[in-house]
Design a protein around this motif. Structure first.
Motif: not given
Length: 126
Positions: A19-27, A29-30, A46-49
């Motif tokens: 989950a941390t890697q996905a956030c770091k890659k920019g996948h 959005k809140v 609202k969270i988009e990923f």
């Protein structure tokens, strides 16, 4: 609660580091803003990923105390993902099967010899 921990708690990612890697890659959005893994999440966000070529959209209902069971996930989030995203995933799965059957893999030695025999003309001697 941190966004990476929230996505792990509601079982969208198997580990918190994924989950941390996905956030770091920019996948992730809140509220339409790309966020870092340490971003705090609050109810009504609202969270988009993007995961597995599907753009998920979820709304936060409550914050779980810890990782929850699969049956309890709906208490903490509302899934707003459009059905077209899942249908596109199904079409993609069928298009991959068209090129090669699952499990066929590389040709065997016998298959390779048959292919070589097919491509060499009867006049040629090796």
């Amino acid at each position: 609660m941190r966004i990476d921990k929230y996505l792990w708690c509601i079982r969208y990612y198997k580990t918190r580091s994924l989950a941390t890697q996905a956030c770091k890659k920019g996948h992730v959005k809140v509220n339409d803003q790309v966020v870092k893994p340490s971003r705090e999440v609050y109810p009504t966000d609202k969270i988009e990923f993007r995961k597995n070529q599907i753009n998920y959209v979820i709304s936060v209902n409550e914050l779980p105390p810890n990782r929850v069971g699969a049956k309890l996930v709906d208490i903490y989030r509302t899934d707003l993902t459009p059905k077209e995203a899942f249908e596109a995933q199904e079409l993609l799965k069928y298009s991959k099967d068209y090129y090669r059957k699952k499990g066929t893999g590389r040709p065997t030695k016998k298959d390779r010899r048959d292919i070589d025999d097919f491509y060499t003309s009867p006049d040629e001697e090796i």
